[in-house]
Design an enzyme around this catalytic site. Structure first.
Site, PDB file in Angstrom:
ATOM      1  N   ALA A  29      -2.996   1.943  -1.127  1.00  0.00           N
ATOM      2  CA  ALA A  29      -4.301   1.321  -1.351  1.00  0.00           C
ATOM      3  C   ALA A  29      -4.359  -0.029  -0.644  1.00  0.00           C
ATOM      4  CB  ALA A  29      -4.552   1.157  -2.839  1.00  0.00           C
ATOM      5  N   ASN A  30      -5.396  -0.801  -0.899  1.00  0.00           N
ATOM      6  CA  ASN A  30      -5.531  -2.144  -0.328  1.00  0.00           C
ATOM      7  C   ASN A  30      -6.208  -3.057  -1.354  1.00  0.00           C
ATOM      8  OD1 ASN A  30      -8.538  -2.222   0.183  1.00  0.00           O
ATOM      9  ND2 ASN A  30      -7.968  -0.355   1.303  1.00  0.00           N
TER      10      ASN A  30
END
Ligand code: C5P
Length: 224
Positions: A29-30
């Site tokens: 993810a980020n």
């Protein structure tokens, strides 16, 4: 009209990160919070548009008056966006993961301390570029975002051409700016004619100004 200048228009907004599963308990993810995209969806709705927000996983509540579709991966986000076409306006603020992996069916086990798994990264679809492609269902206005840490205007101009979108909202997301995950944003709006630098504003105010620009654009007949 007037107070609600986007009455009768349909809009699609993407927001948040995507999660790309690695196995049943892990994902890639980020740090996107979704704040700017949710603010734009809310501002479009307040201006009278019929808004679908396609959101990756966030902790934010659904904006009022907006149809929110929650997705996890980039491929799910693309499918949810295609299901929204045709529409008049698309604003892509999502921080879409560039890659995914084919997830393992079971939790990947540690074997010996030295044995590390190798993840094979596969490209994700580019949602903004896909929505920008010439097509009978292309939105009349497609807006992308460009999060850069250097040479912001140059990179954003190049990105606008590469993606085929109409406008790019560019910002500097260097950690020192506090923009990523913060409540304020300082952006440049880049269109075919040039680049306009806006002051540092609350993300809700950036959304409000962008929506005002969108309304002006849609009220201006082509070729003027
Ligand atoms: O290529 P880059 O990620 O820098 O481009 C950012 C813009 O493209 C944003 O508007 C983002 O929402 C969009 N994008 C997308 N799908 C991707 C990658 C980026 O829609 N796979």
């Amino acid at each position: 009209e007037g107070e609600r200048p986007l009455t009768g228009r349909t809009a699609l907004v993407t927001a948040g990160p995507t999660h790309e599963p690695v196995d049943p308990v892990r994902y890639i993810a980020n740090r996107s919070s979704g704040t700017q995209g949710y603010a734009i969806a809310a501002a479009l709705a307040a201006a009278g548009a019929d808004v679908t927000l396609v959101s990756g996983p966030t902790t934010l509540p659904d904006p009022p008056g907006v149809r929110t579709v929650r997705v996890e991966t980039a491929r799910e986000m693309l499918a949810a966006c295609m299901a929204c076409l045709p529409c008049d306006i698309a604003v892509c603020t999502a921080a879409v993961a560039d890659w995914h992996v084919v997830p393992a069916a079971q939790k990947i086990k540690k074997t010996t301390p030295d044995a590390v798994p190798t993840l094979q990264l596969l490209p994700n679809p580019d949602i903004l570029a896909t929505l920008s492609q010439p097509s009978p269902t292309r939105p009349r206005l497609v807006v992308g975002f460009a999060a850069e840490t250097e040479q912001v205007a140059d990179h954003a101009r190049a990105k606008r051409l590469r993606k085929g979108c109409d406008w790019i909202v560019a910002n500097d997301v260097s950690p020192a700016t506090g923009i990523m995950g913060g409540t304020e944003n300082e952006v440049m709006l880049i269109d075919a004619t040039g680049c306009e630098h806006w002051p540092r504003l609350d993300k809700a105010e950036v959304a409000h100004r962008l929506v005002a620009r969108i309304a002006t654009f849609l009220h201006t007949p082509p070729n003027t």
